[in-house]
Scaffold this active site. Sequence first.
Site, short mmCIF file in Angstrom:
data_model
loop_
_atom_site.label_atom_id
_atom_site.label_comp_id
_atom_site.label_asym_id
_atom_site.label_seq_id
_atom_site.Cartn_x
_atom_site.Cartn_y
_atom_site.Cartn_z
CD GLN A 48 31.98 63.62 -36.64
OE1 GLN A 48 31.39 63.88 -37.68
NE2 GLN A 48 33.28 63.83 -36.49
CG LEU A 86 36.11 67.97 -37.67
CD1 LEU A 86 34.79 68.70 -37.89
CD2 LEU A 86 37.25 68.96 -37.51
CG HIS A 127 34.83 60.19 -42.80
ND1 HIS A 127 36.17 60.06 -42.51
CD2 HIS A 127 34.27 60.78 -41.71
CE1 HIS A 127 36.41 60.56 -41.30
NE2 HIS A 127 35.27 61.01 -40.79
CG HIS A 131 31.22 59.71 -38.16
ND1 HIS A 131 31.99 59.45 -37.05
CD2 HIS A 131 31.97 60.54 -38.94
CE1 HIS A 131 33.16 60.09 -37.15
NE2 HIS A 131 33.17 60.76 -38.30
#
Length: 463
Positions: A48, A86, A127, A131
């Site tokens: 991210q 996010l 979660h 990613h």
Amino acid sequence: MEILTVGHPVLRKKAKPVRHINQSVRDLLDRMLRTMYAADGVGLAAPQVGVSKRIIVLDVGEGPVELVNPEITHAEGEQVGTEGCLSVPGKAGEVRRAKTVRVTGLDRNGHRVWLEGNDLFARAMQHEIDHLDGILYTDRAERVWDVPPETALRIVFMGTPEFAVPILEGLVAAGCEPVAVVTQPEKPRGRGLEPRPSPVKVAALACGLKVLEPERVRDNPGFLEELRGLRPHVIVTAAYGRILPKEVLDLPRLGCFNVHPSLLPRYRGAAPIHRALMNGDAVTGVTIVHMSEEMDAGDIVLQQEVAIDPDEDRGALEARLAAIGAELMLRTLRLLVTEGLPRRPQDPRLVTYAPRVGREEERIDWDRPAQEVVNRIRARSPRPGAHTVIDGAPLKILQAAAIAGLLAGQPGEVVEVRPGEGFVVAARDGAVLVRTVQPAGGRVMPAAAYLNGRRLAVGALLG
Ligand code: ZN
């Protein structure tokens, strides 16, 4: 660090395991944690922030967790809940996950660790590890919806009486659930004078919100510390009942906003609705202000005029103003996170004050013009009621109307009994038709019913 959002290819790549844990990995962990906290996230994975390596950080409220090369070794049970990310701003979705997970990985010193947890911890772990495999929660979500940007705000709500309740409930209904509600401590309220919780506390607990009841907000380091720990973006106040000191006003980074039920700069102070009614105003309003150290003196954000119905009592007007206040506060929060807030200084030449209503003002003075008598009654209805005295006993008058025409009689004298309607009392000019009363120790009743129980004759004197 910049958080990449959906559409960026690195979010869809399978991340590579970390071969050696060195200082640069430790630096990355530090920066990821800072980035996650600054963005108010619960977790963050290295892809991210543009680093395609198997590294995650998270904090579900129990302190930071850092894991390098994390793997789920065991998963069981099932939970369905709401998730956001996010990297997918403005959205939320409903995702089915395992309820409990066991996870292993390396800590920042390269030591193997094993962790086990359920509910939010398990959800966040799944979660974040997704990613690392290029999976976003939206791939797994049963449904995804748009989230208004203001719902991401961390709000602390401060309020005490009935007026503040619809404003708090309006925030909750719009998804802007406060992280805590601050209200004045339990104190003797009502007829029995038993210590009772404030109306805001009752409403907050019914919504499942955290409630704080500090004895004072000034010079109270414990409260300040607790408030700081909540990391509020904004403080929203509505009739909290205390002036906030500078150290509280300075705490939220996006500001403090108050709902005030008047057209500021008119009627600054504790009793704006009372005073507007007592003065017989035809128009009042609601104002949202940027809070300052001086009471109700801050710059105006939004303001709305409201016409007062000539028969309206305080309870009815207060309820309408609170509902409008709730709408204006939501518009304020939306503007705050979108185009920014208007700011209009108050004109110092127009300032008036609305001080608390004193004991002597609760009594009806019949030696005043009829409309003024009626306005005082409206201002104190339905609670606590304006009172007068009849035959040495107190009598509250809750509803009345001014009537035209000249009626002979001295102020306070009953000049007419109207069966089925009430009784008429002479004022200084004109007269007042009394419609609803409450005798001492009795219940609220129509004046006609009150008349049935006693021989109230023309010529009796009130006050
Ligand atoms: Zn995410």
